[in-house]
Design an enzyme around this catalytic site. Structure first.
Site, short mmCIF file in Angstrom:
data_model
loop_
_atom_site.label_atom_id
_atom_site.label_comp_id
_atom_site.label_asym_id
_atom_site.label_seq_id
_atom_site.Cartn_x
_atom_site.Cartn_y
_atom_site.Cartn_z
N ARG A 61 0.83 -1.21 0.00
CA ARG A 61 0.00 0.00 0.00
C ARG A 61 0.87 1.26 0.00
O ARG A 61 0.55 2.24 -0.68
CB ARG A 61 -0.91 -0.02 1.23
CG ARG A 61 -1.87 1.16 1.32
CD ARG A 61 -2.92 0.93 2.38
NE ARG A 61 -3.83 2.06 2.49
CZ ARG A 61 -3.89 2.88 3.54
NH1 ARG A 61 -3.09 2.69 4.58
NH2 ARG A 61 -4.74 3.88 3.56
N HIS A 65 0.69 4.30 -2.77
CA HIS A 65 0.45 5.68 -2.36
C HIS A 65 1.62 6.59 -2.75
O HIS A 65 1.41 7.77 -3.05
CB HIS A 65 0.20 5.75 -0.86
CG HIS A 65 -1.17 5.32 -0.47
ND1 HIS A 65 -1.92 5.98 0.48
CD2 HIS A 65 -1.96 4.31 -0.92
CE1 HIS A 65 -3.10 5.39 0.60
NE2 HIS A 65 -3.14 4.36 -0.22
N VAL A 69 1.25 9.85 -6.03
CA VAL A 69 1.44 11.27 -5.72
C VAL A 69 2.88 11.64 -6.10
O VAL A 69 3.82 11.12 -5.52
CB VAL A 69 1.20 11.56 -4.22
CG1 VAL A 69 1.41 13.05 -3.92
CG2 VAL A 69 -0.21 11.14 -3.82
N ASP A 73 8.80 8.44 -6.21
CA ASP A 73 9.99 9.21 -5.82
C ASP A 73 10.25 9.18 -4.33
O ASP A 73 11.06 9.97 -3.82
CB ASP A 73 9.85 10.67 -6.28
CG ASP A 73 8.74 11.41 -5.54
OD1 ASP A 73 7.91 10.74 -4.90
OD2 ASP A 73 8.72 12.65 -5.60
N ASN A 93 -3.20 9.04 4.21
CA ASN A 93 -1.97 8.32 4.54
C ASN A 93 -1.75 8.12 6.03
O ASN A 93 -0.75 7.52 6.43
CB ASN A 93 -0.76 9.05 3.95
CG ASN A 93 -0.67 8.92 2.44
OD1 ASN A 93 -1.18 7.95 1.88
ND2 ASN A 93 -0.05 9.88 1.79
N PRO A 160 -6.92 7.91 -5.16
CA PRO A 160 -8.28 7.37 -5.35
C PRO A 160 -8.85 6.91 -4.02
O PRO A 160 -8.16 6.28 -3.21
CB PRO A 160 -8.08 6.20 -6.32
CG PRO A 160 -6.63 5.86 -6.24
CD PRO A 160 -5.91 7.13 -5.90
N HIS A 190 -5.39 -5.57 -3.02
CA HIS A 190 -6.25 -5.63 -1.84
C HIS A 190 -6.38 -7.05 -1.29
O HIS A 190 -6.94 -7.24 -0.21
CB HIS A 190 -7.64 -5.07 -2.17
CG HIS A 190 -7.68 -3.59 -2.29
ND1 HIS A 190 -8.75 -2.90 -2.81
CD2 HIS A 190 -6.76 -2.63 -1.96
CE1 HIS A 190 -8.50 -1.60 -2.80
NE2 HIS A 190 -7.30 -1.42 -2.28
N ASP A 243 -10.16 -9.63 1.79
CA ASP A 243 -10.53 -10.95 1.27
C ASP A 243 -10.37 -11.96 2.39
O ASP A 243 -9.97 -11.61 3.50
CB ASP A 243 -9.78 -11.31 -0.02
CG ASP A 243 -8.39 -11.90 0.19
OD1 ASP A 243 -7.93 -11.99 1.34
OD2 ASP A 243 -7.76 -12.26 -0.81
N THR A 245 -8.45 -14.63 2.60
CA THR A 245 -7.12 -15.24 2.75
C THR A 245 -6.11 -14.10 2.87
O THR A 245 -5.21 -13.95 2.04
CB THR A 245 -6.78 -16.13 1.54
OG1 THR A 245 -6.87 -15.35 0.33
CG2 THR A 245 -7.74 -17.29 1.44
#
Length: 320
Positions: A61, A65, A69, A73, A93, A160, A190, A243, A245
């Site tokens: 994640r 992220h 943005v 970098d 965040n 998003p 996810h 999910d 698992t």
């Protein structure tokens, strides 16, 4: 209205510069200067994962992220200062975690190869490693990114949101040079995810004048989510895995969406839109197809807004 137009223009200007980069990345970038770089990062990630099974989801994640943005970098790794509120302290965040894993890898890299391996490349390699360690696909990480010097909390608002519909998701990904197929594919990350109630509880009660809960949710699943997220909710850590698992990288995420068990509105919306439905169904049927597409899309994501004119930070939390 004028303020809304100004805000929209500001967002457009922020994201207009982070489409797919034409930068020349190279799989052998550190072959002569730090040939042990990938092994050092892998060992740091593996050790952290052994002690904390949440690390893979958190690192993956974090990479998403970062790239969404200002491009890939490592701007998401910078700490806020007395004069600047950094990306990691922007609202979307605040739930990011496991920065210590990148810190540990970077400390070891600096000891072995001082001022050589960028934080941006470290995070990109770590993201690949957590997927592999969770049973997912492998891919060659292209390297040569430099670290950015700018990190602004308000720019995290361009990420998003879990409340987006498919059209909003497609627009967000397109602005970064990614396709609709990349959207559905990368959403498969996810499979390792967990969400707090605040990101989906609007679907559970008073959803509309006609429906108490989102009618696209499986009714029993909606009841399960209500149980996990009571109102009022005194447990700030309450939530649900994305999910069934959660520690295994697989295609269960897509099977659950097909069955009306997507936790986020954004997840479930993909089965309702003709542009994305066929991809969700294909991945639900064929895990190997999902794996190969995920590897390819991660390479594309890793090339978004690559910075070749930045620096190689010694400490990923501060500019040199």
């Amino acid at each position: 209205m004028a303020l809304q137009m100004f805000y929209s223009l500001t967002i457009l200007l922020i994201i207009s510069g982070i489409s797919l980069s034409r930068a020349t990345l190279d799989s052998q970038y550190y072959e002569k200067t730090c040939p042990q770089a990938e092994n050092i990062i892998y060992q740091a990630v593996r050790n952290a994962t052994t002690y904390d099974p949440k690390v893979p989801a958190r690192i993956l994640r974090m990479f998403f992220h970062d790239c969404f943005v200002r491009g890939c970098d490592a701007s998401v790794l910078l700490d806020s200062t007395t004069t600047n509120k950094a990306e990691k302290d922007g609202p979307p965040n605040l739930s990011l975690a496991a920065f210590y894993v990148i810190d540990d890898a970077k400390t070891k890299l600096e000891k072995a190869c001082p001022k050589t391996v960028s934080c941006a490349d470290t995070l990109a390699i770590a993201a690949r490693d957590v997927v592999v360690l969770s049973g997912g696909p492998n891919w060659t990480v292209l390297k040569g990114r430099k670290d950015g010097r700018i990190s602004r909390a308000n720019e995290s608002l361009t990420l998003p949101a879990p409340s987006f519909n498919t059209s909003q998701l497609i627009q967000s990904f397109t602005q970064r040079g990614l396709t609709t197929k990349d959207l559905v594919t990368l959403s498969g990350g996810h499979t390792l995810g967990f969400s707090h109630c605040s990101s989906f509880e609007a679907r559970l009660r008073n959803f509309s004048k006609v429906h108490d809960f989102d009618p696209n949710l499986n009714p029993q699943f909606a009841q399960d989510l209500k149980t996990k997220c009571p109102k009022p909710n005194q447990d700030s850590s309450a939530g649900h895995f994305l999910d069934s698992t959660q520690s295994v990288f697989d295609n269960d995420y897509y099977r659950r969406i097909v069955g009306g068990k997507g936790v986020f509105l954004s997840d479930q919306s993909m089965i309702l839109d003709y542009r994305t439905k066929w991809i969700v169904e294909a991945f639900a049927r064929d895990q190997s197809s999902f794996f190969s597409e995920f590897a390819a899309s991660m390479v594309k994501l890793g090339n978004v807004g690559v910075n070749e004119n930045g620096e190689v930070r010694v400490n990923c939390r501060v500019v040199n």
